[in-house]
Design a protein around this motif. Structure first.
Motif, mmCIF file in Angstrom:
data_model
loop_
_atom_site.group_PDB
_atom_site.id
_atom_site.type_symbol
_atom_site.label_atom_id
_atom_site.label_comp_id
_atom_site.label_asym_id
_atom_site.label_seq_id
_atom_site.Cartn_x
_atom_site.Cartn_y
_atom_site.Cartn_z
ATOM 1 N N GLY A 49 -4.958 -16.047 40.132
ATOM 2 C CA GLY A 49 -3.781 -15.918 39.285
ATOM 3 C C GLY A 49 -2.628 -16.767 39.734
ATOM 4 O O GLY A 49 -1.733 -17.087 38.952
ATOM 5 N N ALA A 50 -2.590 -17.148 41.028
ATOM 6 C CA ALA A 50 -1.547 -18.033 41.526
ATOM 7 C C ALA A 50 -1.899 -19.473 41.182
ATOM 8 O O ALA A 50 -3.064 -19.880 41.220
ATOM 9 C CB ALA A 50 -1.388 -17.870 43.044
ATOM 10 N N SER A 51 -0.894 -20.267 40.856
ATOM 11 C CA SER A 51 -1.132 -21.644 40.445
ATOM 12 C C SER A 51 0.080 -22.490 40.769
ATOM 13 O O SER A 51 1.214 -21.995 40.829
ATOM 14 C CB SER A 51 -1.439 -21.733 38.948
ATOM 15 O OG SER A 51 -0.342 -21.248 38.194
ATOM 16 N N ALA A 52 -0.170 -23.786 41.002
ATOM 17 C CA ALA A 52 0.904 -24.745 41.242
ATOM 18 C C ALA A 52 1.468 -25.202 39.910
ATOM 19 O O ALA A 52 0.722 -25.603 39.011
ATOM 20 C CB ALA A 52 0.379 -25.932 42.054
ATOM 21 N N GLN A 53 2.788 -25.146 39.762
ATOM 22 C CA GLN A 53 3.453 -25.488 38.507
ATOM 23 C C GLN A 53 4.684 -26.328 38.801
ATOM 24 O O GLN A 53 5.154 -26.405 39.940
ATOM 25 C CB GLN A 53 3.854 -24.228 37.741
ATOM 26 C CG GLN A 53 2.692 -23.337 37.341
ATOM 27 C CD GLN A 53 3.156 -22.093 36.622
ATOM 28 O OE1 GLN A 53 4.347 -21.869 36.451
ATOM 29 N NE2 GLN A 53 2.205 -21.271 36.207
ATOM 30 N N VAL A 54 5.190 -26.938 37.724
ATOM 31 C CA VAL A 54 6.431 -27.695 37.782
ATOM 32 C C VAL A 54 7.465 -26.914 36.998
ATOM 33 O O VAL A 54 7.360 -26.792 35.776
ATOM 34 C CB VAL A 54 6.261 -29.121 37.216
ATOM 35 C CG1 VAL A 54 7.575 -29.876 37.305
ATOM 36 C CG2 VAL A 54 5.163 -29.857 37.978
ATOM 37 N N ALA A 55 8.456 -26.358 37.658
ATOM 38 C CA ALA A 55 9.484 -25.555 37.010
ATOM 39 C C ALA A 55 10.585 -26.458 36.483
ATOM 40 O O ALA A 55 10.508 -27.701 36.546
ATOM 41 C CB ALA A 55 10.037 -24.519 37.991
ATOM 42 N N ALA A 56 11.627 -25.813 35.926
ATOM 43 C CA ALA A 56 12.754 -26.560 35.390
ATOM 44 C C ALA A 56 13.439 -27.338 36.503
ATOM 45 O O ALA A 56 13.586 -26.861 37.634
ATOM 46 C CB ALA A 56 13.742 -25.593 34.719
ATOM 47 N N GLY A 57 13.881 -28.544 36.152
ATOM 48 C CA GLY A 57 14.526 -29.394 37.152
ATOM 49 C C GLY A 57 13.535 -30.111 38.039
ATOM 50 O O GLY A 57 13.906 -30.528 39.148
ATOM 51 N N ASN A 58 12.275 -30.272 37.565
ATOM 52 C CA ASN A 58 11.240 -30.962 38.345
ATOM 53 C C ASN A 58 11.063 -30.335 39.726
ATOM 54 O O ASN A 58 10.931 -31.030 40.745
ATOM 55 C CB ASN A 58 11.566 -32.452 38.469
ATOM 56 C CG ASN A 58 11.537 -33.152 37.129
ATOM 57 O OD1 ASN A 58 10.777 -32.781 36.245
ATOM 58 N ND2 ASN A 58 12.385 -34.174 36.961
ATOM 59 N N LYS A 59 11.060 -28.994 39.762
ATOM 60 C CA LYS A 59 10.868 -28.283 41.022
ATOM 61 C C LYS A 59 9.425 -27.810 41.082
ATOM 62 O O LYS A 59 8.947 -27.110 40.199
ATOM 63 C CB LYS A 59 11.830 -27.096 41.104
ATOM 64 C CG LYS A 59 11.724 -26.334 42.415
ATOM 65 C CD LYS A 59 12.812 -25.266 42.512
ATOM 66 C CE LYS A 59 12.652 -24.212 41.453
ATOM 67 N NZ LYS A 59 13.618 -23.099 41.624
ATOM 68 N N TYR A 60 8.727 -28.199 42.153
ATOM 69 C CA TYR A 60 7.321 -27.865 42.315
ATOM 70 C C TYR A 60 7.221 -26.500 42.997
ATOM 71 O O TYR A 60 7.720 -26.314 44.121
ATOM 72 C CB TYR A 60 6.595 -28.930 43.138
ATOM 73 C CG TYR A 60 6.562 -30.274 42.453
ATOM 74 C CD1 TYR A 60 5.508 -30.608 41.611
ATOM 75 C CD2 TYR A 60 7.586 -31.185 42.633
ATOM 76 C CE1 TYR A 60 5.471 -31.842 40.962
ATOM 77 C CE2 TYR A 60 7.561 -32.413 41.984
ATOM 78 C CZ TYR A 60 6.506 -32.739 41.162
ATOM 79 O OH TYR A 60 6.468 -33.940 40.512
ATOM 80 N N VAL A 61 6.581 -25.563 42.324
ATOM 81 C CA VAL A 61 6.527 -24.199 42.813
ATOM 82 C C VAL A 61 5.081 -23.712 42.804
ATOM 83 O O VAL A 61 4.200 -24.292 42.162
ATOM 84 C CB VAL A 61 7.404 -23.255 41.954
ATOM 85 C CG1 VAL A 61 8.849 -23.684 42.010
ATOM 86 C CG2 VAL A 61 6.893 -23.200 40.522
ATOM 87 N N ILE A 62 4.867 -22.612 43.522
ATOM 88 C CA ILE A 62 3.621 -21.851 43.480
ATOM 89 C C ILE A 62 3.951 -20.535 42.798
ATOM 90 O O ILE A 62 4.720 -19.718 43.334
ATOM 91 C CB ILE A 62 3.052 -21.597 44.879
ATOM 92 C CG1 ILE A 62 2.661 -22.916 45.547
ATOM 93 C CG2 ILE A 62 1.841 -20.678 44.799
ATOM 94 C CD1 ILE A 62 1.458 -23.590 44.933
ATOM 95 N N SER A 63 3.429 -20.324 41.619
ATOM 96 C CA SER A 63 3.720 -19.125 40.835
ATOM 97 C C SER A 63 2.663 -18.065 41.090
ATOM 98 O O SER A 63 1.460 -18.356 41.052
ATOM 99 C CB SER A 63 3.761 -19.452 39.343
ATOM 100 O OG SER A 63 3.945 -18.284 38.570
ATOM 101 N N GLY A 64 3.127 -16.821 41.374
ATOM 102 C CA GLY A 64 2.200 -15.706 41.494
ATOM 103 C C GLY A 64 2.076 -15.129 42.886
ATOM 104 O O GLY A 64 1.227 -14.257 43.101
ATOM 105 N N ILE A 65 2.883 -15.539 43.864
ATOM 106 C CA ILE A 65 2.799 -14.970 45.215
ATOM 107 C C ILE A 65 4.209 -14.677 45.704
ATOM 108 O O ILE A 65 5.194 -15.269 45.229
ATOM 109 C CB ILE A 65 2.076 -15.911 46.205
ATOM 110 C CG1 ILE A 65 2.878 -17.214 46.391
ATOM 111 C CG2 ILE A 65 0.658 -16.180 45.773
ATOM 112 C CD1 ILE A 65 2.364 -18.086 47.498
ATOM 113 N N LYS A 66 4.310 -13.753 46.659
ATOM 114 C CA LYS A 66 5.557 -13.456 47.354
ATOM 115 C C LYS A 66 5.235 -12.954 48.756
ATOM 116 O O LYS A 66 4.130 -12.437 49.013
ATOM 117 C CB LYS A 66 6.358 -12.416 46.584
ATOM 118 C CG LYS A 66 5.779 -11.012 46.644
ATOM 119 C CD LYS A 66 6.721 -10.009 46.012
ATOM 120 C CE LYS A 66 6.184 -8.587 46.138
ATOM 121 N NZ LYS A 66 7.105 -7.593 45.552
#
Length: 921
Positions: A675-692
């Protein structure tokens, strides 16, 4: 009599008139012509109904699309016109009427788009569809013959002899054999003669010499030659006979013929008519009468019922009332008094006959202003009879037995009850209630019915009268001496639950639609006490009626003062406050303004022992173990890729080099957590979505580690000498150990080895070493877990067993249900954060999500009491700190609780508390 007119096909209601005005204004603005009532066959179309029907079916484009809706316009035409042998033509006429008058309006009004120009919509035929996508570019507008000639350049001068005849005209002198075309331009010519095909009889293969010099005749040429000579070949005739098919025969439509054999009665009447006509007596006998069979079907059922009701004949009245009861029940909002003038008056006249069954009185209604109606049996049909109760009581009562009645009595009472039922059914419609409220005799009927002798035979009629009063009293202004008002109050003295509830509703609705205020004066004290007592009964419908009555009654200061003298107001207020949470249900609601975003927890730092265990594995299993230990899946959280990679480098950098690359590490995150995936958020910010990050790291089996909270000094910890043990833990600068171990035995052994320095002894060579817990007079043991000072007063304890037993009480639960004891866990206080949800005790609401039902009415009654209690007698306003404070003081805490927990009532309770504060409470 004139022939019966067909019922109108257009329902000319107020909605229809407003719709036609909007449609006419729309066509005037568009520059097109509106045909308000297009005719299709024998009927005229109701454009409002047609518009609603087509829009409900998906619009013009969908109805016209034969692939999606088969024969859509035929079904619509059949519903509006009826079945007909010309249904296809009528369907296209209906479609054309909608296309010319409503298609553009549908696009603007329903689809909220700009319709195509009238040049490609109203000015062309209705054969096409797809109006929503029709534009000037994609729609080929059909042109006329003259326009096409101008475009093609086919116009010739009159003096040009060579262009006097166009090539098309020369070509169409004689059609080619087998041609299916026809002349579409120019003068009409004689149809060409069709020539049958005659195959060539010459050999199929010819010599080269013959093919070079002689052209073989074509079949067309041979056929033309034979036709010109007037002969046909035998082969053509045979082919014509072989292909001949007889014309299809259709079944004959037979119409029966009336003969003396099958209709002797018809011819007998016809002979009689001829004799009377010859003698000259027919004009006198049938003057002004339409003879049977001449086409007059008689009046419709509505007119027939009205005339039968007016006739006074019992059989006709039964016929009329039977059908009126059925019509008033089934027709609903389509059956209105305005459409049938005189029906309401006839029904009222009929129900007024009920008094003649119990008293020696026969009412007559007078509509003249100068007629005196103070005495006798005359009722005022203009303003109502003021002394109707005195007239009724002055009448001579008849000897009626409640158990035994004559057949005539029962039949007449049944017809009167049915007439009352018809009125009751019809006044349920708002328009009918407003119409009949203007007839003053309806008030006399309700008053008379409610004051008849209490017998079981008229209970049904009295209930109908009360239900009629409930619908029409909102149009009346009734004073304290009005007969109808007194009659409704008298119903509250009985024991019939239905009559009490309906009477309370009728009284509470008096003058509801009028500007003048209804005071509800002269209500007896006994009635007020009875209403307050009914509030204690577990009957929601009865409580609702009582609250409606109290809301209207407490709307004036005088009535509140009367209520203070007649009932226990403290008890009433207490009951009303309890009803504020009637049938309340728990509900969780979120508040955007109060919810604070939780900060991202820090990444856990693993101890050296755990990291040494992870260093035994190779990549990518090593990074997966570290990720599972320090992070968890959360679909609403995310982390930047660079921060996650830097945390991984910082964790393993002290333990030697590693060959894991950043790209492979980021890919491994998605493999570790589904379920976690590498994404490009607003402002060209590279994030990993789905973990904390986890609050507490876990081991490979996902069991949480326990953190050692033992306080140690910054200097090396040595065994405490007995002479120095008097100092407390606060006298020495200490920090926490913070070592991560598994809870339970592993944590206990860590404390014994690292902090208490308990020696180990090998009991048996075949077994491992164990801690030696025997008493030692040279040292003492202390507890320093989370700042514990259990042994501070005893200067330590020499028994290791006793110290260890106490230390075990601090250790985390090995079952994983509790991370540590909160009593001495001073280094990790519970994180304070605002609740995202709150528990609300919400009561019933309406369609607008506003408060409704018993809680709302209770709050309104309490608000009326708070407003007007301070305006009552001065003697009450000073005692016990004020009347308002004495009554509302004990329930203030409950009111604040309701305001804090009832989302729908919070505004009403806030207004109530402001009224209490303004009154000095």
């Amino acid at each position: 009599m004139p022939p019966r007119q067909r019922e109108p096909s257009i329902d000319r209601t107020t909605e229809y008139e407003e719709f036609m005005k909007r449609l006419a204004a729309y066509h005037e603005k568009r520059g097109t012509t509106l045909e308000p009532e297009p005719r299709v066959g024998p009927r005229r179309l109701d454009l409002l109904r047609l518009y609603k029907r087509v829009v409900a079916d998906g619009g013009y484009d969908l109805v016209s699309d034969t692939k999606k809706t088969r024969l859509g316009w035929r079904r619509i035409a059949e519903d509006f016109i009826g079945k007909s042998p010309h249904l296809p033509a009528q369907a296209f006429t209906t479609k054309s009427a909608y296309y010319k008058n409503l298609a553009a309006y549908e696009i603007s009004d329903h689809w909220k788009r700009d319709p195509p120009p009238k040049e490609i919509l109203e000015d062309v035929s209705a054969k096409g569809g797809d109006l929503l996508t029709r534009t000037l570019e994609n729609f080929d507008c059909p042109v006329g013959r003259e326009t096409e000639n101008l475009v093609n350049g086919d116009v010739s001068d009159a003096g040009d002899v060579e262009k006097e005849k166009t090539p098309k005209e020369e070509k169409m002198d004689i059609d080619d054999p087998g041609s299916t075309g026809r002349v579409t331009r120019g003068l009409r010519q004689a149809p060409p003669q069709r020539v049958l095909f005659q195959p060539d009889g010459a050999p199929s293969r010819q010599t080269r010499h013959a093919s070079n010099h002689v052209n073989s005749p074509t079949p067309a040429a041979a056929n033309v030659h034979s036709v010109m000579n007037g002969t046909h070949g035998p082969s053509g005739a045979s082919l014509n006979l072989a292909n001949y098919e007889p014309r299809q025969q259709y079944p004959l439509t037979l119409k029966p013929v009336t003969t003396p054999g099958n209709a002797p009665e018809f011819f007998r009447q016809k002979r009689q008519m001829l004799k009377e006509t010859a003698s000259g007596n027919v004009s006198k006998k049938y003057k002004g009468m339409m003879l049977p069979g001449s086409g007059f079907p008689g009046p419709n059922i509505y007119v027939r019922a009205l005339l039968s009701l007016r006739s006074g004949i019992p059989e006709e009245e039964e016929y009329a009332l039977h059908h009126l009861v059925k019509i008033s029940h089934e027709r609903g909002d389509k059956y209105q008094f305005e459409q049938f003038p005189g029906l309401a008056d006839a029904l009222i006249v009929k129900v007024l006959h009920v008094s003649s069954l119990f008293y020696n009185v026969h009412w007559e209604i007078s509509y003249e202003e100068d007629v005196v109606t103070d005495s006798g049996s005359t009722l005022n049909g203009l303003t109502g009879t003021r002394n109707i109760l005195q007239k009724l009581r002055s009448g001579v009562p008849l000897a009626t037995n409640d158990d035994i009645h004559t057949q005539a009595f029962s039949a007449e009472l049944g017809r009167i009850t049915e007439a009352g039922l018809v009125i009751r059914n019809m006044v349920m419609l708002e328009e009918n209630a407003a119409y009949i409220s203007k007839i003053a005799s309806i008030r006399d009927f309700i008053t008379i019915t409610l004051n008849l002798p209490r017998q079981s035979t008229i209970v049904e009629l009295q209930h109908y009268a009360l239900e009629i009063a409930e619908q029409v009293t909102k149009y009346f202004s009734l004073g304290p001496h009005d007969p109808l008002y007194l009659s409704l109050l008298s119903q509250l003295e009985g024991t019939d639950r239905g009559a009490i509830i309906t009477s309370l509703r009728a009284i509470g609705r008096i003058a509801m639609t009028l500007e003048e205020h209804n005071r509800l004066e002269a209500v007896p004290f006994a009635t007020l006490r009875r209403v307050c007592e009914w509030m204690l009964v577990e009957d929601e419908e009865l409580r609702s009626a009582c609250l409606d009555f109290l809301y209207q009654y407490t709307s004036t200061a005088d009535n509140v003062g009367t209520l203070m003298k007649s009932v226990d107001v403290e008890g009433l207020v207490d009951q009303l406050v309890r009803l504020l949470l009637y049938n309340a249900k728990e509900d969780e609601r979120k508040f955007k303004g109060e919810v604070k975003e939780e900060p991202v927890p820090p990444i856990p730092q693993l101890t050296r022992g755990i990291m040494d265990t992870y260093m035994r594995y190779d990549e990518p299993e090593r990074s997966s173990l570290w990720l599972k230990s320090c992070f968890e899946y959360d679909e609403h959280s995310e982390m930047t890729q660079i921060s996650l990679w830097q945390a991984y480098q910082a964790a393993f950098a002290p333990y030697g080099p590693f060959d894991m690359q950043a790209s492979n590490f980021i890919k491994n995150v998605s493999s570790t957590f589904t379920g976690a995936s590498a994404q490009v958020a607003a402002g060209n910010k590279y994030v990993i979505s789905g973990i904390k990050p986890r609050d507490t790291p876990v081991d490979r089996s996902l069991k949480p580690f326990a953190r050692c909270l033992w306080h140690i000094s910054k200097a090396p910890l040595m065994p405490t000498p007995p002479q120095l043990h008097g100092n407390t833990t606060d006298d020495i600068d200490r920090t926490e150990c913070s070592e991560l171990t598994r809870p339970g035995q592993e944590m206990f052994e860590h404390i014994l080895d690292k902090h208490l320095h308990v020696p180990k002894r090998r009991i048996d060579e075949a077994k491992e070493e164990k801690f030696h817990l025997d008493p030692d007079s040279t040292r003492t043991y202390d507890c320093r877990w989370g700042g514990c000072q259990h042994f501070a007063n005893t200067r330590g304890i020499a028994s290791a067993h006793t110290a260890c037993a106490h230390i075990k009480t601090h250790l985390p639960d090995s079952s994983g249900k509790a991370s540590h004891r909160q009593k001495y866990n001073r280094s990790e206080p519970a994180a304070s954060k605002s609740d995202e949800t709150s528990i609300w005790l919400n009561t019933c609401t309406d369609e607008r999500n506003d408060a409704a039902g018993l809680p709302l009415t209770s709050a309104l009654v309490l608000r009326n009491l708070a407003r007007y209690l301070s305006k009552t007698d001065a003697e009450h306003s000073q005692e016990d700190g004020g009347l308002v404070n004495r009554i509302f003081g004990p329930v203030k805490e409950q009111l604040y609780y309701v305001m804090a927990h009832n989302f729908a009532l919070r505004d009403y309770i806030a207004a109530l508390t402001r009224a209490i504060a303004a009154a000095g409470g």
